[in-house]
Design a protein around this motif. Structure first.
Motif, short mmCIF file in Angstrom:
data_model
loop_
_atom_site.label_atom_id
_atom_site.label_comp_id
_atom_site.label_asym_id
_atom_site.label_seq_id
_atom_site.Cartn_x
_atom_site.Cartn_y
_atom_site.Cartn_z
N SER A 142 0.87 -1.17 0.00
CA SER A 142 0.00 0.00 0.00
C SER A 142 0.90 1.23 0.00
CB SER A 142 -0.89 0.04 1.24
OG SER A 142 -1.77 -1.03 1.25
N ARG A 180 -1.54 -1.18 -3.99
CA ARG A 180 -2.68 -0.27 -3.88
C ARG A 180 -2.13 1.13 -3.68
NH1 ARG A 180 -7.59 -3.03 -2.89
NH2 ARG A 180 -7.20 -5.23 -2.52
N ARG A 182 -2.79 5.21 -3.11
CA ARG A 182 -3.73 6.25 -2.65
C ARG A 182 -3.01 7.58 -2.71
NH1 ARG A 182 -5.45 6.25 2.72
NH2 ARG A 182 -3.52 5.23 3.28
#
Length: 192
Positions: A142, A180, A182
């Motif tokens: 992440s 992922r 963000r």
């Protein structure tokens, strides 16, 4: 230790499933008025488990039984959710080239990949979790990207540098990864 827990878990799941299947089949057979043994507590579609005359109105046992069953259902739900959770890999088998091999702590490899990923241009924070088997781990990454970061360039550098170094240092033929991304939330600034 993990293999023993996994085996115990599977045996318990199998036994619980078998007991529930047998009980459900017996209740279904009794409800459909199929042949059930003479000792079976109820038969036929109109039968109830406990008649009103057998249930005491001021009896303390029924609230306790209902509360116990509610706790049992909650524990079963927590256990079910724990089964669905992906478990973290505790150790990775490193090929040392001499046929023996070594073991590397999973958290150590995760920390190394996180540290290297956070040095990439445009990455504000990185989190890595290893799953899979000791000899075939998989990485779940992440990344929190800064506003100026290019996602495609960041992924390219992540694969070639951070994950590539982890793969070669652990002697793994492949290290599949899922990333992922963000974006970092940036507060608007006031211009005077």
């Amino acid at each position: 230790m993990t293999g023993v827990l996994r085996t115990v878990n599977r045996v318990l799941v199998g036994l619980a499933g078998l007991v529930l299947l047998c009980l459900g089949g017996a209740v279904l057979a009794a409800g459909l008025d199929l042949g059930v043994p003479s000792w079976w507590p109820w038969r036929g579609p109109d039968a109830v488990l406990l008649a009103e005359d057998r249930r005491g109105t001021g009896d303390w046992r029924w609230p306790v039984a209902v509360a116990g069953l509610a706790v049992l259902v909650l524990l079963a739900l927590v256990w079910l959710l724990a089964q669905a959770r992906r478990h973290r890999l505790t150790e990775v088998l490193v090929d040392t080239g001499d046929g023996e091999g070594a073991v590397l702590r999973g958290r150590t490899l995760e920390g190394a990949v996180e540290s290297e990923a956070e040095t990439l241009d445009g990455v504000a924070r990185a989190r890595v979790r290893l799953t899979g088997r000791r000899a075939a781990p998989a990485a779940h990454v992440s990344l929190l990207l800064e506003p100026q970061a290019s996602p495609s360039a960041t992924l390219t550098h992540l694969a070639s540098e951070a994950l590539g170094h982890a793969r070669t240092s652990a002697g793994l033929p492949v290290l599949p990864a899922e990333a992922r991304l963000r974006a970092l939330k940036q507060r608007p600034s006031r211009v005077s």
